[in-house]
Design an enzyme around this catalytic site. Structure first.
Site, PDB file in Angstrom:
ATOM      1  N   GLY A 170       0.778  -1.229   0.000  1.00 15.88           N
ATOM      2  CA  GLY A 170       0.000   0.000   0.000  1.00 15.88           C
ATOM      3  C   GLY A 170       0.806   1.274   0.000  1.00 15.88           C
ATOM      4  O   GLY A 170       0.659   2.119  -0.865  1.00 15.88           O
ATOM      5  N   ASP A 171       1.704   1.441   0.965  1.00 19.24           N
ATOM      6  CA  ASP A 171       2.476   2.675   1.060  1.00 19.24           C
ATOM      7  C   ASP A 171       3.968   2.392   1.143  1.00 19.24           C
ATOM      8  O   ASP A 171       4.735   3.185   1.662  1.00 19.24           O
ATOM      9  CB  ASP A 171       2.021   3.504   2.264  1.00 19.24           C
ATOM     10  N   GLU A 172       4.390   1.259   0.618  1.00 19.94           N
ATOM     11  CA  GLU A 172       5.801   0.892   0.625  1.00 19.94           C
ATOM     12  C   GLU A 172       6.303   0.743  -0.804  1.00 19.94           C
ATOM     13  O   GLU A 172       5.564   0.356  -1.701  1.00 19.94           O
ATOM     14  CB  GLU A 172       6.019  -0.421   1.387  1.00 19.94           C
TER      15      GLU A 172
END
Length: 118
Positions: free
Chosen positions: A12-14
């Protein structure tokens, strides 16, 4: 990043960066350059920072070749260490302490981008 480096979203946010033929020192320098650019993407009233974990493999230093999954786990653990130490930092998988950077809210302590030496 160089033409030979590959960046990709990892969850998701990596994000992950594979940087072949890169020394550990150069991998940390690359991660710091990435970390330093992240705050530019904030906006009025909100700040964007990066916590980066660095894992490398030097084939000249060891005959034990780690798999890609093992390197990603090491980089992921280093990223979470960066988050535990105040975020906005670069942490190497081999180091137990946060590498100091040059900027950011906490004097530039690092962020996580898995980097691979080949």
């Amino acid at each position: 990043m160089r033409e030979t480096d590959v960046g990709a979203r990892w969850g998701g946010d990596e994000f992950a960066v594979l940087a072949p033929n890169t020394s550990g020192t150069a991998a940390v320098a690359l991660a710091e350059r990435i970390r330093a650019r992240i705050p530019r993407h904030g906006g009025p009233g909100w700040t964007v920072t990066g916590s980066i974990g660095v894992a490398t493999f030097d084939p000249a230093a060891s005959d034990q070749v780690p798999g890609a999954a093992a390197l990603m786990r090491l980089a992921d653990a280093a990223m979470y260490a960066a988050k535990r130490h105040g975020r906005n930092a670069v942490v190497t998988a081999a180091a137990s302490s946060v590498e100091e950077g040059t900027g950011g809210r906490d004097r530039g302590r690092g962020a996580v981008a898995p980097l691979l030496d080949t």
